[in-house]
Design an enzyme around this catalytic site. Sequence first.
Site, PDB file in Angstrom:
ATOM      1  N   ILE A 278       8.145  50.415  -6.826  1.00 33.97           N
ATOM      2  CA  ILE A 278       9.432  50.650  -7.511  1.00 33.97           C
ATOM      3  C   ILE A 278       9.484  49.987  -8.889  1.00 33.97           C
ATOM      4  O   ILE A 278      10.195  50.456  -9.777  1.00 33.97           O
ATOM      5  CB  ILE A 278      10.594  50.172  -6.616  1.00 33.97           C
ATOM      6  CG1 ILE A 278      11.915  50.860  -6.992  1.00 33.97           C
ATOM      7  CG2 ILE A 278      10.754  48.648  -6.628  1.00 33.97           C
ATOM      8  CD1 ILE A 278      13.026  50.668  -5.985  1.00 33.97           C
TER       9      ILE A 278
ATOM     10  N   ASP B 216      11.907  42.032  -3.497  1.00 29.63           N
ATOM     11  CA  ASP B 216      12.627  41.037  -4.320  1.00 29.63           C
ATOM     12  C   ASP B 216      11.638  40.274  -5.201  1.00 29.63           C
ATOM     13  O   ASP B 216      11.824  40.131  -6.416  1.00 29.63           O
ATOM     14  CB  ASP B 216      13.358  40.081  -3.361  1.00 29.63           C
ATOM     15  CG  ASP B 216      14.480  39.287  -4.019  1.00 29.63           C
ATOM     16  OD1 ASP B 216      15.076  38.455  -3.331  1.00 29.63           O
ATOM     17  OD2 ASP B 216      14.733  39.498  -5.221  1.00 29.63           O
TER      18      ASP B 216
ATOM     19  N   GLY C  81      12.276  45.745   5.810  1.00 31.79           N
ATOM     20  CA  GLY C  81      11.115  44.837   5.744  1.00 31.79           C
ATOM     21  C   GLY C  81      11.424  43.542   6.460  1.00 31.79           C
ATOM     22  O   GLY C  81      11.636  43.510   7.682  1.00 31.79           O
TER      23      GLY C  81
HETATM   24  N1  APR Z   1       8.177  48.849  -4.307  1.00 31.96           N
HETATM   25  C1  APR Z   1       8.880  49.580  -3.405  1.00 31.96           C
HETATM   26  N2  APR Z   1       9.171  49.152  -2.160  1.00 31.96           N
HETATM   27  C2  APR Z   1       8.684  47.932  -1.811  1.00 31.96           C
HETATM   28  C3  APR Z   1       7.946  47.113  -2.691  1.00 31.96           C
HETATM   29  C4  APR Z   1       7.695  47.618  -3.993  1.00 31.96           C
HETATM   30  N3  APR Z   1       6.998  46.918  -4.902  1.00 31.96           N
HETATM   31  N4  APR Z   1       7.634  45.950  -2.031  1.00 31.96           N
HETATM   32  C5  APR Z   1       8.135  46.060  -0.790  1.00 31.96           C
HETATM   33  N5  APR Z   1       8.770  47.248  -0.646  1.00 31.96           N
HETATM   34  C6  APR Z   1       9.459  47.786   0.532  1.00 31.96           C
HETATM   35  C7  APR Z   1       9.021  47.261   1.877  1.00 31.96           C
HETATM   36  O1  APR Z   1       7.823  47.912   2.308  1.00 31.96           O
HETATM   37  C8  APR Z   1      10.225  47.650   2.723  1.00 31.96           C
HETATM   38  O2  APR Z   1      10.100  48.996   3.163  1.00 31.96           O
HETATM   39  O3  APR Z   1      10.820  47.426   0.448  1.00 31.96           O
HETATM   40  C9  APR Z   1      11.408  47.570   1.736  1.00 31.96           C
HETATM   41  C10 APR Z   1      12.338  46.403   1.971  1.00 31.96           C
HETATM   42  O4  APR Z   1      11.583  45.279   2.424  1.00 31.96           O
HETATM   43  P1  APR Z   1      11.930  43.772   1.901  1.00 31.96           P
HETATM   44  O5  APR Z   1      11.539  43.641   0.502  1.00 31.96           O
HETATM   45  O6  APR Z   1      11.338  42.845   2.899  1.00 31.96           O
HETATM   46  O7  APR Z   1      13.528  43.700   1.958  1.00 31.96           O
HETATM   47  P2  APR Z   1      14.520  43.504   3.184  1.00 31.96           P
HETATM   48  O8  APR Z   1      13.939  43.955   4.472  1.00 31.96           O
HETATM   49  O9  APR Z   1      15.822  44.092   2.731  1.00 31.96           O
HETATM   50  O10 APR Z   1      14.666  41.913   3.292  1.00 31.96           O
HETATM   51  C11 APR Z   1      15.304  41.242   2.235  1.00 31.96           C
HETATM   52  O11 APR Z   1      13.535  39.665   2.072  1.00 31.96           O
HETATM   53  O12 APR Z   1      12.274  39.382   0.215  1.00 31.96           O
HETATM   54  C12 APR Z   1      13.329  38.873   0.906  1.00 31.96           C
HETATM   55  O13 APR Z   1      14.717  37.857  -0.764  1.00 31.96           O
HETATM   56  C13 APR Z   1      14.607  38.956   0.115  1.00 31.96           C
HETATM   57  O14 APR Z   1      15.814  37.645   1.695  1.00 31.96           O
HETATM   58  C14 APR Z   1      15.606  38.965   1.227  1.00 31.96           C
HETATM   59  C15 APR Z   1      14.931  39.791   2.307  1.00 31.96           C
END
Ligand code: APR
Length: 178
Positions: A17, A40, A130
């Site tokens: 993304i 994030d 995630g």
């Molecule tokens: N581009 C697109 N999608 C991504 C990327 C990227 N670079 N990196 C990870 N993802 C996807 C993951 O594969 C997952 O499907 O983003 C989705 C959300 O995963 P997370 O980033 O773990 O977010 P979430 O499950 O909402 O958890 C949020 O995790 O990183 C911490 O600070 C954040 O505390 C918060 C929590």
Amino acid sequence: MRENALMATVEILRTDITTLAVDAVVNAANSSLAGGGGVDRAIHRAAGPTLDVECRTLRQTRYRAGLATGAAVATSAGRMPAKWVIHTVGPIWDGSGHQDGLLANCYRHSIAVADEVGAYSIAFPCISAGVYGYPIDRASRVAVTTCRQARPDIVNRIILVAYDDRAEKALQAAMAES
Ligand code: APR
């Protein structure tokens, strides 16, 4: 309210993304807005230090108690090709099956913030699917249904980003059944 002549299109893209040259990239943040893992971390690293400064300022002013689950707030996108980052906090899966409305609010409120800043295009990761443990199939259904039901004023292009095969298949299945 300006009649958006065309409904927003909803599409799936398999990509990182942070590379998208869209107006707004949505970040799956946590309430502290201090960065973390997953998307994030990727967004904060790609955007550079200005994003950390903006998030810290938001915490010290408008969001002293943190950003609530389902809420959304915009910052710049720093060094990324996008113009804005819209931070939203997804629900942490608790197995109850009663959190879909909170997750839907992440999409609804992010689209509303995109309208407010004047973004025509917005890209979402699979919020909560995630670290926050939401089952990817359920998270994808909420994402597709909510985005398809949205009637934004300005936004006319919504992208659901899949970062791996499982997400891509889940989003495609959700699109096919909705
Ligand atoms: N581009 C697109 N999608 C991504 C990327 C990227 N670079 N990196 C990870 N993802 C996807 C993951 O594969 C997952 O499907 O983003 C989705 C959300 O995963 P997370 O980033 O773990 O977010 P979430 O499950 O909402 O958890 C949020 O995790 O990183 C911490 O600070 C954040 O505390 C918060 C929590």
